[in-house]
Design an enzyme around this catalytic site. Structure first.
Site, PDB file in Angstrom:
ATOM      1  N   GLU A 260      -3.572   1.930  -7.614  1.00  0.00           N
ATOM      2  CA  GLU A 260      -3.960   3.048  -6.759  1.00  0.00           C
ATOM      3  C   GLU A 260      -2.996   4.213  -6.998  1.00  0.00           C
ATOM      4  O   GLU A 260      -1.909   4.259  -6.390  1.00  0.00           O
ATOM      5  CB  GLU A 260      -3.883   2.641  -5.280  1.00  0.00           C
ATOM      6  CG  GLU A 260      -4.803   1.512  -4.898  1.00  0.00           C
ATOM      7  CD  GLU A 260      -5.191   1.585  -3.426  1.00  0.00           C
ATOM      8  OE1 GLU A 260      -6.380   1.656  -3.138  1.00  0.00           O
ATOM      9  OE2 GLU A 260      -4.290   1.602  -2.558  1.00  0.00           O
TER      10      GLU A 260
ATOM     11  N   HIS B 133       0.864  -1.187   0.000  1.00  0.00           N
ATOM     12  CA  HIS B 133       0.000   0.000   0.000  1.00  0.00           C
ATOM     13  C   HIS B 133       0.904   1.242   0.000  1.00  0.00           C
ATOM     14  O   HIS B 133       1.974   1.230   0.618  1.00  0.00           O
ATOM     15  CB  HIS B 133      -0.915  -0.014   1.236  1.00  0.00           C
ATOM     16  CG  HIS B 133      -1.989   1.020   1.149  1.00  0.00           C
ATOM     17  ND1 HIS B 133      -1.760   2.340   1.451  1.00  0.00           N
ATOM     18  CD2 HIS B 133      -3.289   0.941   0.748  1.00  0.00           C
ATOM     19  CE1 HIS B 133      -2.881   3.026   1.249  1.00  0.00           C
ATOM     20  NE2 HIS B 133      -3.826   2.199   0.826  1.00  0.00           N
TER      21      HIS B 133
HETATM   22  C1  PEP Z   1      -6.760   3.159   0.210  1.00  0.00           C
HETATM   23  O1  PEP Z   1      -6.498   3.316   1.403  1.00  0.00           O
HETATM   24  O2  PEP Z   1      -6.368   2.159  -0.386  1.00  0.00           O
HETATM   25  C2  PEP Z   1      -7.546   4.181  -0.483  1.00  0.00           C
HETATM   26  C3  PEP Z   1      -7.778   4.047  -1.751  1.00  0.00           C
HETATM   27  O3  PEP Z   1      -7.993   5.231   0.283  1.00  0.00           O
HETATM   28  P1  PEP Z   1      -9.172   6.251  -0.047  1.00  0.00           P
HETATM   29  O4  PEP Z   1     -10.272   5.488  -0.741  1.00  0.00           O
HETATM   30  O5  PEP Z   1      -9.577   6.758   1.269  1.00  0.00           O
HETATM   31  O6  PEP Z   1      -8.600   7.305  -0.965  1.00  0.00           O
END
Ligand code: PEP
Length: 242
Positions: A164, A94
């Site tokens: 992400e 992450h």
């Molecule tokens: C995450 O923690 O993987 C994430 C995508 O956070 P958020 O949806 O809060 O931006």
């Protein structure tokens, strides 16, 4: 089937709140089980209590493990520990863990250890920022290659990737990503996997989208963005919005 993984981040504080939230999500998971496979990735300290209440079709996951099984790692948890408390999924790499020093090599080792314990790794990848020359693509490529290069081809289809973009995550996000940006990146990631193995494997790997996902933009990342599912963070702490 859409894979919907909630990253609870470092919340909730109390075990009783974690239990009550998990019970609400359990109801949702049953209601939507034909179309949506739900997973909650929770702080390690809550796994023990939640393993007693979380049942199929809802699955339990961790948020990270140590990249080594060496005992001298105060404050860390091993793949075997989270597996023994019922985690069948675990987030690795992450951006918030990478920011604390988790390297591509650590992510690759943690992924191997999880697979050995039959825990599905959810490998997070994503660029910190976008530049006009497209250099950000090479940072995502090296994150993907570090993981797939450390695994035999037959294990690759067991991986879940979560794209992400760091600039779209959390309360300080620059902006939301668009479904088009998500689609381009998912095609790019599948191409990297196909080049390292073959088209069949590349198609079998699930690729999620995460980064300020909400009830307004979520469906577009699946319908137009070609994501196999979503990894919301903050929003997953609110069962109605999740
Ligand atoms: C995450 O923690 O993987 C994430 C995508 O956070 P958020 O949806 O809060 O931006």
């Amino acid at each position: 089937m859409v894979l919907l993984v909630g990253n609870w981040k470092m919340a909730p504080e109390k075990a009783k709140d974690a239990l009550s939230l998990a019970k609400k999500v359990q109801v949702l998971a049953r209601t939507h089980k034909k179309n949506i496979k739900m997973v909650i990735c929770v702080p390690g300290v809550h796994l023990s209590a939640l393993s007693k209440v979380v049942k199929a079709p809802l699955s339990l996951g961790g948020q990270g493990i140590s990249p080594s099984n060496e005992i001298a790692q105060t404050g860390r948890e091993s793949a075997g520990m989270i597996a023994s408390y019922g985690a069948s999924y675990c987030i690795v790499g992450h951006s918030e863990s990478r920011a604390r020093g988790e390297s591509d090599t650590d992510v690759a080792h943690a992924t191997q250890l999880l697979l050995q314990k039959k825990v599905t790794p959810i490998v997070c990848i994503g660029e910190k920022e976008r530049d006009a020359h497209g250099w950000y693509l090479s940072s995502v490529k090296s994150q993907v290659e570090a993981v797939i290069g450390a695994l035999p081809k037959q294990l690759l289809k067991k991986l879940v990737f979560a794209y992400e973009p760091v600039w779209a995550i959390g309360k300080d996000a620059l902006r939301e990503a668009t479904a088009v940006e998500c689609r381009e990146m998912i095609i790019f990631i599948r191409k990297i996997i196909a080049d390292a193995s073959d088209e069949k494997v590349a198609k079998a790997v699930s690729i999620l989208y995460g980064g300020s996902v909400d009830e307004n933009n979520g469906a577009s990342f699946i319908d137009q963005g070609e994501a196999d599912g979503l990894l919301p963070g903050r929003l997953s702490l609110d069962p109605k919005r999740f």
